[in-house]
Design a protein around this motif. Sequence first.
Motif, PDB file in Angstrom:
ATOM      1  N   TYR A 191       0.795  -1.215   0.000  1.00  0.00           N
ATOM      2  CA  TYR A 191       0.000   0.000   0.000  1.00  0.00           C
ATOM      3  C   TYR A 191       0.831   1.270   0.000  1.00  0.00           C
ATOM      4  O   TYR A 191       0.296   2.356  -0.108  1.00  0.00           O
ATOM      5  N   SER A 240      -8.204  -0.406   4.939  1.00  0.00           N
ATOM      6  CA  SER A 240      -8.036  -1.312   3.804  1.00  0.00           C
ATOM      7  C   SER A 240      -6.848  -2.240   4.012  1.00  0.00           C
ATOM      8  O   SER A 240      -6.923  -3.445   3.752  1.00  0.00           O
ATOM      9  N   PHE A 241      -5.761  -1.681   4.502  1.00  0.00           N
ATOM     10  CA  PHE A 241      -4.565  -2.509   4.649  1.00  0.00           C
ATOM     11  C   PHE A 241      -4.715  -3.533   5.761  1.00  0.00           C
ATOM     12  O   PHE A 241      -4.212  -4.656   5.656  1.00  0.00           O
ATOM     13  N   VAL A 244      -5.904  -6.895   4.523  1.00  0.00           N
ATOM     14  CA  VAL A 244      -5.060  -7.746   3.675  1.00  0.00           C
ATOM     15  C   VAL A 244      -3.647  -7.912   4.225  1.00  0.00           C
ATOM     16  O   VAL A 244      -2.812  -8.567   3.607  1.00  0.00           O
ATOM     17  N   GLU A 564      -8.566 -10.840  -2.246  1.00  0.00           N
ATOM     18  CA  GLU A 564      -7.910 -10.396  -3.475  1.00  0.00           C
ATOM     19  C   GLU A 564      -8.884  -9.618  -4.350  1.00  0.00           C
ATOM     20  O   GLU A 564      -8.533  -8.578  -4.921  1.00  0.00           O
ATOM     21  N   GLU A 566     -11.518  -7.998  -3.310  1.00  0.00           N
ATOM     22  CA  GLU A 566     -11.766  -6.724  -2.644  1.00  0.00           C
ATOM     23  C   GLU A 566     -10.607  -5.764  -2.863  1.00  0.00           C
ATOM     24  O   GLU A 566     -10.795  -4.569  -3.085  1.00  0.00           O
ATOM     25  N   LEU A 567      -9.402  -6.322  -2.810  1.00  0.00           N
ATOM     26  CA  LEU A 567      -8.223  -5.495  -3.048  1.00  0.00           C
ATOM     27  C   LEU A 567      -8.232  -4.916  -4.447  1.00  0.00           C
ATOM     28  O   LEU A 567      -7.957  -3.728  -4.646  1.00  0.00           O
ATOM     29  N   GLN A 568      -8.570  -5.748  -5.443  1.00  0.00           N
ATOM     30  CA  GLN A 568      -8.618  -5.267  -6.816  1.00  0.00           C
ATOM     31  C   GLN A 568      -9.669  -4.176  -6.975  1.00  0.00           C
ATOM     32  O   GLN A 568      -9.451  -3.184  -7.674  1.00  0.00           O
ATOM     33  N   ARG A 570     -10.715  -2.162  -4.618  1.00  0.00           N
ATOM     34  CA  ARG A 570     -10.223  -0.952  -3.954  1.00  0.00           C
ATOM     35  C   ARG A 570      -9.141  -0.279  -4.794  1.00  0.00           C
ATOM     36  O   ARG A 570      -9.048   0.948  -4.834  1.00  0.00           O
TER      37      ARG A 570
END
Length: 668
Positions: A191, A240-241, A244, A564, A566-568, A570
Amino acid sequence: MGESNSMKYYNSFELWTQTPNQYQLDVCNMIVQKIPQDVKSILDVGSGNGIITNQLANKYERVCALDISEEALKHVKTEKVIGSIDQLPFSDGEFDLILISDVLEHLPPDVFHEGVKELQRVAKKYVLVVTPFQEKLDFGQMTCIHCRTEFHVNLHIHSISKKTIEDAFCSNFKIKEIAFSGDEWPHIPLYAKYIKSLYSFSNNWEHAVCPQCGVKQNDNRFVYGKKETDPKFYHTVIDSFHKVAEQFRMEEFSFNECLFLLEKNAGNNMQDDSSIHLILESKVPFDSIEIISDGKWNIDFSNPFFERNHTVYFSPKPYVLSNNNLNLSNIIKEQDKEYRVIGPKEDGSNHSIFIIPKFTENEFALSITYQDISTEALMVNVYDREKSYVPIDQLDNKGDMQWKTKKITVPSGIKCPPEGFVFELAVQGGFREYHPIKYVSVEGLEQQNRIVTPIKKDNGKTIISLDDILPELIHTNCFVRFYFSTTKDDQDTVPSFLEVNGTKIWLQSVVLNGRGFVELPSEVFATFFEHRHTDDKEDVAFLRNRASFTVNNQEKLKKNQNVEAELQARVAQFDELHQKYEKELVKNQNIEAELQARVVQFNELHKKYEATLVKIQNVEAEREQYKLMKEKYEADIVQNQNLIASLQQRIKELENRTVLDFILKRKR
């Protein structure tokens, strides 16, 4: 232009006159300790101001410092040469050992390649490489306050790993030893670039020099260009971090500097797979040795490796804070129990803190093992960045001297700071009594202890095989705990290292109260040894199951896929925000440029105004002077007119008197 600006950084007076911090001194001590005994001559390439070279000067037959910075070499107190790593002005094999500390990460690729060849040519026996290890270069970026160029605060170009060293040196050298020291990396891997690009985060180190425009970052003329982080955006990134972070914890090392001692040989010495042995060196024999496997969110208050003196953002491991400001004692040993005490302390802040990385958004159970020797209630609070400390439960004490375990429910929805779950132990109104605490655990994560039998003892060395528990070493917090057969405590550490195919990987150890701990860092095993099991499906399943503890392999995979995705999503949101931000930034830059132009125009008009004002003031002064003179002249005129009238009157009187006198004379 770039080269000259880089040299402006390396020739900066402030860069070489700063007092070294404790972490830098620790690295220096590590280097001195790892120099082999058969070394008589040393070349320090990239010596800087000689913080290491000067320590070695009187201990060896020849010590020479080489650096590109003339300013840095002014502080070196031994033989010194201005030069570059890719053109060493020395003959083949001229030095037994070449030390190169914090240099490789700065070198452009062509210089790196040629420099490595030169090191191998001039070194007779050893090359000792010290380098930032697996650095996340994105997080070291800053923004120039003048031209807005993005560059690394220390002008680092490479992130050095074990593979980097192997590829560069191991055709002619073998890795003899590996050791770790230094400060901790900020634990924000992936991040970092999003924080920077989206929220204008910048390190803004004042002594840095921009390699593009050459402006030093403490130049107040360009202060308008500094970037700041919006707290709301920052909190979004934190949340967010946290979701993950677990995926990246295996690549985070507790120390940011790694030492590689390379020994010269005649063949190809790339390291192959072989047994992993832990070796403990002690003059005092051990009574027993056990391997402790702790749940990865649990905290053993009697283990010194769970202690920190300051908080860490996104730490990969839980810890208890211990410093002069907190009401927490050192580790106490009493019969078969070891613990810490929370209680009254002079100058204390009336609380104690332990931190668990944020691993869930949901409610979970926390268990605290403590001894009930008090009658005051010990409050358990958790920190929420929007509400401060929130009470969640308390340890109800009866003073019956029993060891107890209290189960506490941590509610969902806690807005954690970057550190994670921050728990506070406190007493309303301040501590009056003492509270022994031994262990904090998350429900479902149990501590496992196993007694091990060393496979060999030779010349004070105790050898333990670790091959069978490698998956456990990778995915839990593991320690070796040993007890001495005698209570004599004549050492504060036990030299401990892993040995694999002749390479030593040094580990941290602590001796306390007749027993000792050796940390078996999961990141070391994950980085250096996990590849041994990745081809075996059963081992992969075992690793994943041990890592999750409370979920099966399919749930773990599904969770990772969801994370993953959700990360994409975001990342896509961040990219969209980034585009909007860039547009706004361009607008702001245009407004700023227009403002600067108007400031120039204003300055020119102001100068003209000042000149005109001076003229007007001069005219006003002349006019005032004329007015005064006019008033004086008019007063003089009136005075003169009065005088004339008076004279005329006198003349008339005299004339009349003369006529009268004449008439009188005629009458006589």
